[in-house]
Design an enzyme around this catalytic site. Structure first.
Site, PDB file in Angstrom:
ATOM      1  N   ARG A  15      51.799  -2.350   5.383  1.00 13.78           N
ATOM      2  CA  ARG A  15      50.357  -2.295   5.157  1.00 13.78           C
ATOM      3  C   ARG A  15      49.685  -1.152   5.910  1.00 13.78           C
ATOM      4  O   ARG A  15      48.760  -0.510   5.406  1.00 13.78           O
ATOM      5  CB  ARG A  15      49.733  -3.623   5.565  1.00 13.78           C
ATOM      6  CG  ARG A  15      48.236  -3.708   5.308  1.00 13.78           C
ATOM      7  CD  ARG A  15      47.706  -5.095   5.640  1.00 13.78           C
ATOM      8  NE  ARG A  15      46.306  -5.231   5.306  1.00 13.78           N
ATOM      9  CZ  ARG A  15      45.827  -5.528   4.110  1.00 13.78           C
ATOM     10  NH1 ARG A  15      46.672  -5.704   3.101  1.00 13.78           N
ATOM     11  NH2 ARG A  15      44.533  -5.651   3.890  1.00 13.78           N
ATOM     12  N   HIS A 171      26.331 -14.681  31.229  1.00 13.50           N
ATOM     13  CA  HIS A 171      26.694 -16.082  30.954  1.00 13.50           C
ATOM     14  C   HIS A 171      26.174 -16.524  29.587  1.00 13.50           C
ATOM     15  O   HIS A 171      25.953 -17.715  29.353  1.00 13.50           O
ATOM     16  CB  HIS A 171      26.171 -17.024  32.042  1.00 13.50           C
ATOM     17  CG  HIS A 171      26.455 -16.553  33.430  1.00 13.50           C
ATOM     18  ND1 HIS A 171      27.683 -16.725  34.032  1.00 13.50           N
ATOM     19  CD2 HIS A 171      25.684 -15.888  34.322  1.00 13.50           C
ATOM     20  CE1 HIS A 171      27.656 -16.193  35.243  1.00 13.50           C
ATOM     21  NE2 HIS A 171      26.454 -15.670  35.437  1.00 13.50           N
ATOM     22  N   SER A 295      33.933 -11.433   1.279  1.00 15.65           N
ATOM     23  CA  SER A 295      34.457 -12.799   1.229  1.00 15.65           C
ATOM     24  C   SER A 295      34.854 -13.111  -0.198  1.00 15.65           C
ATOM     25  O   SER A 295      34.206 -12.657  -1.144  1.00 15.65           O
ATOM     26  CB  SER A 295      33.405 -13.801   1.712  1.00 15.65           C
ATOM     27  OG  SER A 295      33.759 -15.130   1.378  1.00 15.65           O
TER      28      SER A 295
END
Length: 456
Positions: A15, A171, A295
């Site tokens: 590939r 965070h 998609s």
């Protein structure tokens, strides 16, 4: 079955073959055979140039050209001949020796010197030089230029967005604003050090016989200064000489290269994950290509596939480089052969890195800043100015500055009006109040813009 990109087992040769083809001249079976042949010929030439070895006379012009042509004209057809010898010997380095003995019969001067092909050598003398040269050339010709291209593209993005304010996240929570440009050039600044180290790292090589003591050399020619001769030979090939080894060069240099590559790849892993996150937040859009599909079921999708591809391949590459660094530096007593099959996978690790680098570069080219998303996040998080306010309060000795801002902002939704009301109550100079009143999340970026503009 003919090997093609469709039936190759490894995606490196399948590939992703178009992305890895540049490494083929350095890490393929042909490449290893070529570099072995070159080292064998160069070693023979060094013996001929040493006048304390009279049995190998100085080469005449025809012999020198013949040997030079063997190297420069070496092709797949000639490599296949070596593979035919290997079917007889079941030994790849010995096959190169037999191939050269056969070739030497074609030159009048050389055919009387066939005994000095592979003279006093162990296979590892040939192999360690071949691998060192392969790595050195692959890094210089392919890896370094590709890393430089990535650094250039990230720097360009950083310069373009030097003053585009962005809400930081520590965070995962809103924190002191920065600029997109500053966050991007941080990665280039990090890459500079290991990139320079990769350029400067020396890959040591040995050429001292079966167990590193020149035993056979001295037995045949005790009068020759073999330490000097072999050191000069190795350095003439652009490598550093390791005088103290067992049968194998201990691969500490390859381990060092591997560890540098891991550091480079880890920085790029951090980069790909951050860019993925910024795309997820809407800070970057990606240029779309009309024919592409995001998609199989959701037509609207434009996924950050280049950065995801890079992340996966960087991880694969690092797994191998870490194994090289740990495995190759260990060999039982004077040697065992377990390093041989591992060394054959050097190109695999570099290939996974190269695939990732191309994906990062491709992904960078698609990025488009979405200023409205950045501005929206900033406008919804005025509480990040609490740091600035409490620090100015400290300057003027306002009591409990930190605690006052903590009570006002921690866990609270704060807007511009709330903050301005609070600032008006402070016992600090009016000029200081005025400066704080002008402050917004979008302007509270410190020296971020200047840092980007000063970066080179």
């Amino acid at each position: 079955m003919t090997l093609t990109a469709l039936n190759a087992i490894s995606p490196i040769d399948g590939r992703y073959v178009n992305k890895t083809r540049a490494l083929s001249p350095y890490f393929s079976e042909f490449a290893l055979t070529y570099y072995r042949l070159m080292v064998e010929i160069k070693w023979f030439e060094s013996l001929a140039a040493n006048d304390t070895i009279p049995e190998v006379p100085a080469l005449d012009n025809k012999a020198r050209k013949f040997l030079s042509d063997l190297i420069s004209n070496f092709n797949e057809s000639e490599a296949e001949k070596i593979k035919e010898f290997e079917k007889q010997t079941n030994h790849d380095v010995k096959a190169v020796e037999y191939y050269l003995k056969d070739k030497f019969q074609e030159n009048e001067q050389l055919k009387s010197c066939v005994a000095f092909i592979h003279f006093a050598c162990t296979s590892e003398d040939i192999n360690n030089l071949a691998y060192a040269l392969m790595i050195k050339q692959a890094i210089a010709q392919v890896i370094q230029p590709t890393i430089a291209e990535i650094m250039g593209s990230i720097t360009l993005l950083g310069k373009q967005h030097a003053d585009v304010a962005m809400l930081s996240r520590t965070h995962g929570q809103p924190a002191t604003p920065t600029t997109m440009g500053k966050e991007l050039v941080n990665f280039v600044a990090r890459l500079k050090r290991p990139q320079q180290q990769l350029a400067e790292v020396l890959i040591p090589a040995k050429f001292n016989g079966a167990v590193g003591n020149y035993n056979a050399h001295v037995a045949a020619y005790p009068e020759v200064d073999w330490r000097k001769h072999c050191a000069n030979f190795v350095t003439s090939l652009g490598l550093s000489f390791n005088a103290y080894t067992t049968q194998i060069e201990p691969h500490d240099g390859i381990a060092e290269v591997s560890q540098i590559m891991v550091r480079i790849n880890n920085i790029l892993l951090d980069y790909t994950q951050d860019i993925w996150s910024y795309i997820s937040l809407g800070y970057f859009k990606q240029k779309t290509i009309a024919e592409e599909v995001g998609s199989s079921t959701m037509p609207h999708k434009v996924n950050p596939i280049d950065f995801e591809n890079a992340e996966g391949n960087l991880g694969l590459s690092n797994a191998l480089f870490i194994h090289f660094a740990n495995k190759l530096t260990q060999s039982r007593m004077q040697r065992d052969l377990s390093d041989s099959t591992v060394l054959r996978n050097l190109g695999v690790a570099f290939s996974y890195s190269l695939i990732a680098y191309h994906s990062v570069a491709k992904g960078n080219d698609k990025l488009q800043i979405n200023k409205s998303a950045l501005q929206k996040d900033l406008s919804e998080n005025w509480e990040v100015l609490a740091e600035a306010i409490q620090t100015v309060m400290r300057r003027y000795n306002e009591p409990n500055a930190y605690e006052q801002l903590k009570e006002l902002t921690r866990g609270q939704m704060i807007d511009a009006e709330n903050l301005k009301k609070f600032i008006k109550t402070l016992s600090i100079p009016e000029e200081a109040k005025a400066e704080l009143m002008k402050l917004t999340p979008e302007t509270y970026t410190g020296l971020a813009t200047q840092l980007v503009k000063a970066f080179s």
